[in-house]
Scaffold this active site. Sequence first.
Site, PDB file in Angstrom:
ATOM      1  N   LEU A   1      49.914  35.536  40.908  1.00 38.41           N
ATOM      2  CA  LEU A   1      50.785  34.355  40.929  1.00 38.41           C
ATOM      3  C   LEU A   1      52.175  34.739  40.439  1.00 38.41           C
ATOM      4  O   LEU A   1      52.322  35.571  39.550  1.00 38.41           O
ATOM      5  CB  LEU A   1      50.186  33.251  40.061  1.00 38.41           C
TER       6      LEU A   1
ATOM      7  N   ASP B   1      45.925  40.236  35.163  1.00 38.59           N
ATOM      8  CA  ASP B   1      44.742  39.973  34.321  1.00 38.59           C
ATOM      9  C   ASP B   1      44.988  40.297  32.846  1.00 38.59           C
ATOM     10  O   ASP B   1      44.113  40.826  32.152  1.00 38.59           O
ATOM     11  CB  ASP B   1      43.532  40.773  34.845  1.00 38.59           C
TER      12      ASP B   1
ATOM     13  N   ASP C   1      49.255  35.037  32.598  1.00 42.44           N
ATOM     14  CA  ASP C   1      50.666  35.319  32.336  1.00 42.44           C
ATOM     15  C   ASP C   1      51.188  36.165  33.505  1.00 42.44           C
ATOM     16  O   ASP C   1      50.509  36.285  34.522  1.00 42.44           O
ATOM     17  CB  ASP C   1      50.861  35.984  30.964  1.00 42.44           C
ATOM     18  N   ALA C   2      52.382  36.740  33.350  1.00 43.35           N
ATOM     19  CA  ALA C   2      52.992  37.421  34.496  1.00 43.35           C
ATOM     20  C   ALA C   2      52.294  38.728  34.864  1.00 43.35           C
ATOM     21  O   ALA C   2      52.520  39.275  35.938  1.00 43.35           O
ATOM     22  CB  ALA C   2      54.474  37.672  34.207  1.00 43.35           C
TER      23      ALA C   2
ATOM     24  N   ASN D   1      42.514  31.835  34.868  1.00 40.44           N
ATOM     25  CA  ASN D   1      41.925  32.741  35.857  1.00 40.44           C
ATOM     26  C   ASN D   1      40.536  33.142  35.388  1.00 40.44           C
ATOM     27  O   ASN D   1      40.268  33.214  34.188  1.00 40.44           O
ATOM     28  CB  ASN D   1      42.791  33.997  36.018  1.00 40.44           C
ATOM     29  N   THR D   2      39.675  33.392  36.338  1.00 42.49           N
ATOM     30  CA  THR D   2      38.371  33.926  35.986  1.00 42.49           C
ATOM     31  C   THR D   2      38.239  35.288  36.640  1.00 42.49           C
ATOM     32  O   THR D   2      38.710  35.514  37.754  1.00 42.49           O
ATOM     33  CB  THR D   2      37.240  32.948  36.367  1.00 42.49           C
ATOM     34  N   HIS D   3      37.641  36.223  35.891  1.00 42.08           N
ATOM     35  CA  HIS D   3      37.649  37.626  36.311  1.00 42.08           C
ATOM     36  C   HIS D   3      36.272  38.252  36.072  1.00 42.08           C
ATOM     37  O   HIS D   3      35.669  38.041  35.015  1.00 42.08           O
ATOM     38  CB  HIS D   3      38.717  38.375  35.510  1.00 42.08           C
TER      39      HIS D   3
END
Length: 203
Positions: free
Chosen positions: A93, A145, A141-142, A107-109
């Site tokens: 993103l 992950d 964040d930027a 987010n899910t990872h």
Amino acid sequence: RSRVVVLLSGTGSLCAALLAAADDPGYPAEVVAVGSDRAGAAGLAHARERGIDTFVQVLGEHPDRAAWDRALAEELTARRPDWVVSAGFMKLLGPAVLSAFPGRVLNTHPALLPAFPGAHAVRDALAAGVTTTGATVHLVDAGLDTGPVLAQRPVPVLPDDDEARLHERIKTVERELLVQTLGDLVVAGLPPTATTTTEESPR
Ligand code: GAR
């Protein structure tokens, strides 16, 4: 209930788990829309079948990544989400999306971050020979992950695992972890330290 927009790129089994959880009026969040970077994503079709609002922004249909990021931010903003959940969304993103929803993107990872970030977390964990991997839900964040971890759950690697089998076992855990973590988060709100991303912060 809190308004959630889910972003996905493929199967969308994590999104389906959120939709199923939100069928219970006692669950504190509802999925108001599902967006994707791929028109053919099965997860989009599933959302449409359930009468959920959907949208698609394909990176290759924009002049550059910044334009795609802005278009995605506009689609999201139009749905007035309290939270944005990246659940199997396979693109990074950009600043337009992240500054529109500071500290409000999850987010899910499929790994125990910071171990095995990126698009091939399950393959990388197998290649590294670890005996335990797992699932992580974190704030975005930027970076790739890299945002603050909200919750993690371990999954053992079995001797006969291949990537598909291990990923399926991780996703079983991951679906539960996402439903629970999002539910807890929207009820509890965020600690102030987790909401410090602003438009002014360097990226
Ligand atoms: C999930 O394991 C998710 O964590 C992963 O893709 C899968 C999507 O499953 N995402 C990433 O690897 C992002 N780097 P689903 O399409 O069945 O919900």
